[in-house]
Enzyme design. Sequence first.
Site, short mmCIF file in Angstrom:
data_model
loop_
_atom_site.label_atom_id
_atom_site.label_comp_id
_atom_site.label_asym_id
_atom_site.label_seq_id
_atom_site.Cartn_x
_atom_site.Cartn_y
_atom_site.Cartn_z
N SER A 151 0.86 -1.19 0.00
CA SER A 151 0.00 0.00 0.00
C SER A 151 0.89 1.23 0.00
O SER A 151 2.02 1.19 0.48
CB SER A 151 -0.86 0.02 1.27
OG SER A 151 -1.47 1.29 1.43
N TYR A 164 -2.53 -0.59 10.13
CA TYR A 164 -2.50 -1.03 8.72
C TYR A 164 -1.21 -0.58 8.03
O TYR A 164 -0.51 -1.39 7.40
CB TYR A 164 -3.72 -0.45 8.00
CG TYR A 164 -3.82 -0.77 6.53
CD1 TYR A 164 -4.33 -1.98 6.09
CD2 TYR A 164 -3.42 0.16 5.57
CE1 TYR A 164 -4.44 -2.27 4.74
CE2 TYR A 164 -3.53 -0.11 4.22
CZ TYR A 164 -4.03 -1.32 3.80
OH TYR A 164 -4.14 -1.60 2.45
N1 LIG Z 1 -8.31 -1.05 -2.45
C1 LIG Z 1 -7.35 -0.20 -2.19
O1 LIG Z 1 -7.47 1.03 -2.35
C2 LIG Z 1 -6.04 -0.70 -1.65
C3 LIG Z 1 -5.04 0.25 -1.45
C4 LIG Z 1 -3.83 -0.17 -0.97
C5 LIG Z 1 -3.61 -1.51 -0.72
N2 LIG Z 1 -4.59 -2.42 -0.91
C6 LIG Z 1 -4.29 -3.82 -0.59
O2 LIG Z 1 -4.64 -4.63 -1.68
C7 LIG Z 1 -4.97 -5.94 -1.20
C8 LIG Z 1 -6.30 -6.35 -1.80
O3 LIG Z 1 -7.29 -5.44 -1.35
P1 LIG Z 1 -8.65 -5.20 -2.13
O4 LIG Z 1 -8.83 -3.75 -2.19
O5 LIG Z 1 -8.66 -6.01 -3.35
O6 LIG Z 1 -9.66 -5.75 -1.01
P2 LIG Z 1 -10.92 -6.71 -1.05
O7 LIG Z 1 -11.65 -6.56 -2.34
O8 LIG Z 1 -11.63 -6.45 0.23
O9 LIG Z 1 -10.28 -8.19 -1.02
C9 LIG Z 1 -9.67 -8.68 0.13
C10 LIG Z 1 -9.48 -10.17 -0.05
O10 LIG Z 1 -8.81 -10.70 1.12
C11 LIG Z 1 -9.55 -11.82 1.60
N3 LIG Z 1 -9.36 -11.92 3.05
C12 LIG Z 1 -9.54 -10.95 3.99
N4 LIG Z 1 -9.33 -11.45 5.23
C13 LIG Z 1 -9.00 -12.76 5.07
C14 LIG Z 1 -8.71 -13.82 5.96
N5 LIG Z 1 -8.72 -13.66 7.29
N6 LIG Z 1 -8.42 -15.04 5.45
C15 LIG Z 1 -8.44 -15.24 4.10
N7 LIG Z 1 -8.70 -14.28 3.22
C16 LIG Z 1 -8.99 -13.06 3.68
C17 LIG Z 1 -11.01 -11.50 1.22
O11 LIG Z 1 -11.83 -12.65 1.15
P3 LIG Z 1 -12.76 -13.12 2.40
O12 LIG Z 1 -13.28 -11.88 3.07
O13 LIG Z 1 -13.81 -13.98 1.79
O14 LIG Z 1 -11.85 -13.91 3.29
C18 LIG Z 1 -10.78 -10.93 -0.17
O15 LIG Z 1 -10.63 -11.98 -1.12
C19 LIG Z 1 -5.01 -5.84 0.32
O16 LIG Z 1 -3.82 -6.39 0.85
C20 LIG Z 1 -5.06 -4.35 0.59
O17 LIG Z 1 -4.48 -4.01 1.81
C21 LIG Z 1 -5.82 -2.05 -1.38
#
Ligand SMILES: NC(=O)c1ccc[n+]([C@@H]2O[C@H](COP(=O)([O-])OP(=O)(O)OC[C@H]3O[C@@H](n4cnc5c(N)ncnc54)[C@H](OP(=O)(O)O)[C@@H]3O)[C@@H](O)[C@H]2O)c1
Length: 259
Positions: A151, A164
């Site tokens: 991030s 975070y």
């Molecule tokens: N979106 C942004 O703006 C952004 C910015 C910076 C970084 N990121 C990073 O990018 C990555 C993906 O984020 P995203 O935005 O794509 O989020 P997302 O759509 O909420 O996806 C998160 C994924 O992680 C899984 N997950 C969460 N907790 C879990 C657990 N305890 N065990 C197994 N799986 C788990 C969720 O599935 P389940 O809930 O079904 O388990 C889901 O598949 C993350 O690491 C996030 O920190 C995102």
Amino acid sequence: MTSHAYLAQLFSLDGRTALVTGGSSGIGRAIAGALARAGASVVIVARREAELASTVDELLADGCRAAWVSGDLSTRDGVRSAGERAAEVYGEPDILVNSAGVNLRPPMGEVGEEVWDATMAVNLEAPFLLGERFGPGMAERGFGRIIHVTSQQAHRAFVQSGAYGVSKGGLESLARSQAEAWSSSGVTCNTLVPGFVLTPLNARLQSDPETVAGLAARTMVGRNGLADDFAGAAVFLASAASGYVTGHSLFVDGGLSVH
Ligand SMILES: NC(=O)c1ccc[n+]([C@@H]2O[C@H](COP(=O)([O-])OP(=O)(O)OC[C@H]3O[C@@H](n4cnc5c(N)ncnc54)[C@H](OP(=O)(O)O)[C@@H]3O)[C@@H](O)[C@H]2O)c1
């Protein structure tokens, strides 16, 4: 040589196996789809079965090889179990993508041990444990790709970074430690650094159109990120083409970090 053959030599993932955590939603789902469409056999890991199944169904309908394993990465036993079950599907992974993450947002003074532990477990400890499980085998086989999704908050504070941002800073360091350990054996370890991406993770922030527009204006491209923006970068970091790229943080953020 045709251009198709040349591109395949650089980027094809035919014959490779991949494990993508968080592959059922947002950025992880887009990355899993990109790796599978580039030829890899992909296993996605997350908790919710309906989301896992619909992601895999979409990939199978596209002619890809894909499977899912439901597992909770918030405990050490959960990580170990999910890792073993995932490796049983297509064999030991050549490519490990850690995209599963949680973003709990209490301000620093109110974080508390519960939020701290929950954040570190999924965002930092699971990638560490999966790296320990699969990194040495990749090194022994002479090829591996480890990709962590971190991030911008690994690099600067942003909207209550709290625990975070700390976990993501640790993940950047983990990639460097893994790169140091295994790059000489053909295993590269890198991070993809998102800015603000429109996914379910930050649904609350997205509910305010002014915030969304303000964040888009802070990029150079002029819009917020979409999950599919990560497809090309992920294939690059997973493929032969990036063999001399390791310990690197690749910002996929429309210029947000340098604006
Ligand atoms: N979106 C942004 O703006 C952004 C910015 C910076 C970084 N990121 C990073 O990018 C990555 C993906 O984020 P995203 O935005 O794509 O989020 P997302 O759509 O909420 O996806 C998160 C994924 O992680 C899984 N997950 C969460 N907790 C879990 C657990 N305890 N065990 C197994 N799986 C788990 C969720 O599935 P389940 O809930 O079904 O388990 C889901 O598949 C993350 O690491 C996030 O920190 C995102």
